[in-house]
Design a protein around this motif. Structure first.
Motif, PDB file in Angstrom:
ATOM      1  N   LYS A   1     -19.494 -58.237  25.385  1.00  0.00           N
ATOM      2  CA  LYS A   1     -18.520 -57.207  25.046  1.00  0.00           C
ATOM      3  C   LYS A   1     -17.421 -57.106  26.107  1.00  0.00           C
ATOM      4  CE  LYS A   1     -18.274 -52.314  23.858  1.00  0.00           C
ATOM      5  NZ  LYS A   1     -19.020 -51.054  23.772  1.00  0.00           N
ATOM      6  N   ALA A   2     -17.807 -57.192  27.388  1.00  0.00           N
ATOM      7  CA  ALA A   2     -16.851 -56.992  28.480  1.00  0.00           C
ATOM      8  C   ALA A   2     -16.092 -58.256  28.875  1.00  0.00           C
ATOM      9  CB  ALA A   2     -17.570 -56.425  29.699  1.00  0.00           C
ATOM     10  N   ALA A   3     -16.671 -59.430  28.647  1.00  0.00           N
ATOM     11  CA  ALA A   3     -16.105 -60.683  29.150  1.00  0.00           C
ATOM     12  C   ALA A   3     -14.685 -60.989  28.661  1.00  0.00           C
ATOM     13  CB  ALA A   3     -17.035 -61.851  28.840  1.00  0.00           C
ATOM     14  N   PRO A   4     -14.372 -60.848  27.379  1.00  0.00           N
ATOM     15  CA  PRO A   4     -13.004 -61.202  26.956  1.00  0.00           C
ATOM     16  C   PRO A   4     -11.934 -60.396  27.680  1.00  0.00           C
ATOM     17  CG  PRO A   4     -14.441 -61.016  25.044  1.00  0.00           C
ATOM     18  CD  PRO A   4     -15.215 -60.497  26.226  1.00  0.00           C
ATOM     19  N   GLY A   5     -12.134 -59.109  27.831  1.00  0.00           N
ATOM     20  CA  GLY A   5     -11.162 -58.280  28.543  1.00  0.00           C
ATOM     21  C   GLY A   5     -11.093 -58.625  30.012  1.00  0.00           C
ATOM     22  N   HIS A   6     -12.257 -58.917  30.594  1.00  0.00           N
ATOM     23  CA  HIS A   6     -12.293 -59.302  32.004  1.00  0.00           C
ATOM     24  C   HIS A   6     -11.470 -60.575  32.225  1.00  0.00           C
ATOM     25  CE1 HIS A   6     -13.865 -59.909  36.028  1.00  0.00           C
ATOM     26  NE2 HIS A   6     -14.189 -61.135  35.689  1.00  0.00           N
ATOM     27  N   LEU A   7     -11.707 -61.564  31.393  1.00  0.00           N
ATOM     28  CA  LEU A   7     -10.967 -62.823  31.512  1.00  0.00           C
ATOM     29  C   LEU A   7      -9.470 -62.605  31.302  1.00  0.00           C
ATOM     30  CD1 LEU A   7     -13.415 -65.232  29.648  1.00  0.00           C
ATOM     31  CD2 LEU A   7     -13.035 -65.042  32.121  1.00  0.00           C
ATOM     32  N   ARG A   8      -9.119 -61.746  30.351  1.00  0.00           N
ATOM     33  CA  ARG A   8      -7.712 -61.446  30.091  1.00  0.00           C
ATOM     34  C   ARG A   8      -7.051 -60.822  31.312  1.00  0.00           C
ATOM     35  NH1 ARG A   8      -5.875 -56.835  29.206  1.00  0.00           N
ATOM     36  NH2 ARG A   8      -7.800 -55.974  28.391  1.00  0.00           N
ATOM     37  N   VAL A   9      -7.702 -59.846  31.929  1.00  0.00           N
ATOM     38  CA  VAL A   9      -7.130 -59.169  33.098  1.00  0.00           C
ATOM     39  C   VAL A   9      -6.952 -60.148  34.255  1.00  0.00           C
ATOM     40  CG1 VAL A   9      -7.607 -57.426  34.877  1.00  0.00           C
ATOM     41  CG2 VAL A   9      -7.890 -56.859  32.464  1.00  0.00           C
ATOM     42  N   VAL A  10      -7.957 -60.968  34.516  1.00  0.00           N
ATOM     43  CA  VAL A  10      -7.860 -61.936  35.617  1.00  0.00           C
ATOM     44  C   VAL A  10      -6.766 -62.962  35.330  1.00  0.00           C
ATOM     45  CG1 VAL A  10      -9.074 -63.765  36.878  1.00  0.00           C
ATOM     46  CG2 VAL A  10     -10.249 -61.601  36.361  1.00  0.00           C
ATOM     47  N   ARG A  11      -6.724 -63.438  34.098  1.00  0.00           N
ATOM     48  CA  ARG A  11      -5.715 -64.439  33.738  1.00  0.00           C
ATOM     49  C   ARG A  11      -4.306 -63.854  33.843  1.00  0.00           C
ATOM     50  NH1 ARG A  11      -5.162 -69.209  32.048  1.00  0.00           N
ATOM     51  NH2 ARG A  11      -7.349 -69.635  31.699  1.00  0.00           N
ATOM     52  N   GLU A  12      -4.073 -62.705  33.222  1.00  0.00           N
ATOM     53  CA  GLU A  12      -2.731 -62.110  33.214  1.00  0.00           C
ATOM     54  C   GLU A  12      -2.240 -61.740  34.611  1.00  0.00           C
ATOM     55  OE1 GLU A  12      -2.862 -58.696  30.638  1.00  0.00           O
ATOM     56  OE2 GLU A  12      -2.917 -59.920  28.826  1.00  0.00           O
ATOM     57  N   ASN A  13      -3.143 -61.285  35.456  1.00  0.00           N
ATOM     58  CA  ASN A  13      -2.731 -60.730  36.735  1.00  0.00           C
ATOM     59  C   ASN A  13      -2.890 -61.659  37.927  1.00  0.00           C
ATOM     60  OD1 ASN A  13      -1.984 -57.839  36.055  1.00  0.00           O
ATOM     61  ND2 ASN A  13      -3.965 -58.065  35.051  1.00  0.00           N
ATOM     62  N   LEU A  14      -3.537 -62.805  37.724  1.00  0.00           N
ATOM     63  CA  LEU A  14      -3.662 -63.760  38.829  1.00  0.00           C
ATOM     64  C   LEU A  14      -3.383 -65.189  38.369  1.00  0.00           C
ATOM     65  CD1 LEU A  14      -4.357 -64.323  41.811  1.00  0.00           C
ATOM     66  CD2 LEU A  14      -6.743 -64.594  41.092  1.00  0.00           C
ATOM     67  N   ILE A  15      -4.212 -65.703  37.497  1.00  0.00           N
ATOM     68  CA  ILE A  15      -4.141 -67.117  37.115  1.00  0.00           C
ATOM     69  C   ILE A  15      -2.772 -67.487  36.548  1.00  0.00           C
ATOM     70  CG2 ILE A  15      -5.167 -68.940  35.696  1.00  0.00           C
ATOM     71  CD1 ILE A  15      -7.004 -67.761  37.961  1.00  0.00           C
TER      72      ILE A  15
ATOM     73  N   LEU B   1      -8.835 -55.764  41.678  1.00  0.00           N
ATOM     74  CA  LEU B   1     -10.132 -55.110  41.478  1.00  0.00           C
ATOM     75  C   LEU B   1      -9.975 -53.767  40.772  1.00  0.00           C
ATOM     76  CD1 LEU B   1     -12.068 -56.009  44.735  1.00  0.00           C
ATOM     77  CD2 LEU B   1     -12.599 -56.719  42.393  1.00  0.00           C
ATOM     78  N   GLN B   2      -8.912 -53.051  41.086  1.00  0.00           N
ATOM     79  CA  GLN B   2      -8.651 -51.778  40.418  1.00  0.00           C
ATOM     80  C   GLN B   2      -8.466 -51.988  38.911  1.00  0.00           C
ATOM     81  OE1 GLN B   2      -4.805 -49.823  41.282  1.00  0.00           O
ATOM     82  NE2 GLN B   2      -6.064 -48.128  42.069  1.00  0.00           N
ATOM     83  N   ARG B   3      -7.688 -52.988  38.542  1.00  0.00           N
ATOM     84  CA  ARG B   3      -7.462 -53.281  37.113  1.00  0.00           C
ATOM     85  C   ARG B   3      -8.733 -53.793  36.434  1.00  0.00           C
ATOM     86  NH1 ARG B   3      -1.193 -55.234  36.574  1.00  0.00           N
ATOM     87  NH2 ARG B   3      -0.419 -53.523  37.860  1.00  0.00           N
ATOM     88  N   ILE B   4      -9.493 -54.624  37.159  1.00  0.00           N
ATOM     89  CA  ILE B   4     -10.753 -55.135  36.609  1.00  0.00           C
ATOM     90  C   ILE B   4     -11.723 -53.986  36.374  1.00  0.00           C
ATOM     91  CG2 ILE B   4     -12.824 -56.471  37.191  1.00  0.00           C
ATOM     92  CD1 ILE B   4     -10.885 -58.518  38.528  1.00  0.00           C
ATOM     93  N   ASN B   5     -11.869 -53.099  37.352  1.00  0.00           N
ATOM     94  CA  ASN B   5     -12.778 -51.967  37.199  1.00  0.00           C
ATOM     95  C   ASN B   5     -12.381 -51.088  36.018  1.00  0.00           C
ATOM     96  OD1 ASN B   5     -15.060 -51.866  38.995  1.00  0.00           O
ATOM     97  ND2 ASN B   5     -13.586 -51.805  40.667  1.00  0.00           N
TER      98      ASN B   5
END
Length: 144
Positions: free
Chosen positions: A102-116, A15-19
């Motif tokens: 605007k925000a979605a690509p980065g959001h998906l990248r952070v979730v993918r890199e750090n969890l998925i 959540l910290q990285r997502i925020n």
């Protein structure tokens, strides 16, 4: 205890990285991004405030605050519910759609890199099943 602490640490770190990413890419917080996403997925991109509060697992006052902030930014508007004089709808605006895009690509990248991407397919299925079961239990036994 090991599982609980790992869950807490992982949730908080992610959540910290997502925020951070959402602030940098779209000037949004994670709750605001989730609110916009729920509206984008809703029929006609609108939801009753009470239903939105339940979906977001937040209080009505917390939701009112977030909607007010997004309304000031022009990303959401409120309108009266045609089928219920007391009901208020939150509606995604065109600017809100743009903020999500605007925000979605980065959001998906952070979730993918750090969890998925940190889990293999079997681990992802197990995680989804396990958390889904816990979520269903919590929703069936509480207010969420």
């Amino acid at each position: 205890m090991r599982a609980w602490v790992a869950f807490l640490d992982t949730s908080n770190l992610l959540l910290q990285r997502i925020n951070q990413q959402l602030r940098e890419d779209g000037g949004l917080t994670q709750p605001q991004y989730e609110l916009l996403t729920r509206l984008a997925e809703a029929p006609d991109q609108r939801m009753r405030m009470a239903e939105l509060a339940l979906a977001l697992v937040t209080s009505r006052s917390g939701l009112t605050y977030q909607v007010s902030q997004l309304e000031k930014a022009g990303l959401v508007r409120r309108e009266a519910c045609a089928s219920d004089d007391r009901g208020i709808l939150a509606v995604l605006t065109a600017d809100g759609q743009q903020a999500l895009l605007k925000a979605a690509p980065g959001h998906l990248r952070v979730v993918r890199e750090n969890l998925i991407d940190q889990l293999d397919r079997d681990q992802l299925v197990t995680l989804a099943d396990t958390l889904g079961r816990a979520r269903a239990h919590l929703r069936s036994t509480g207010n969420g």
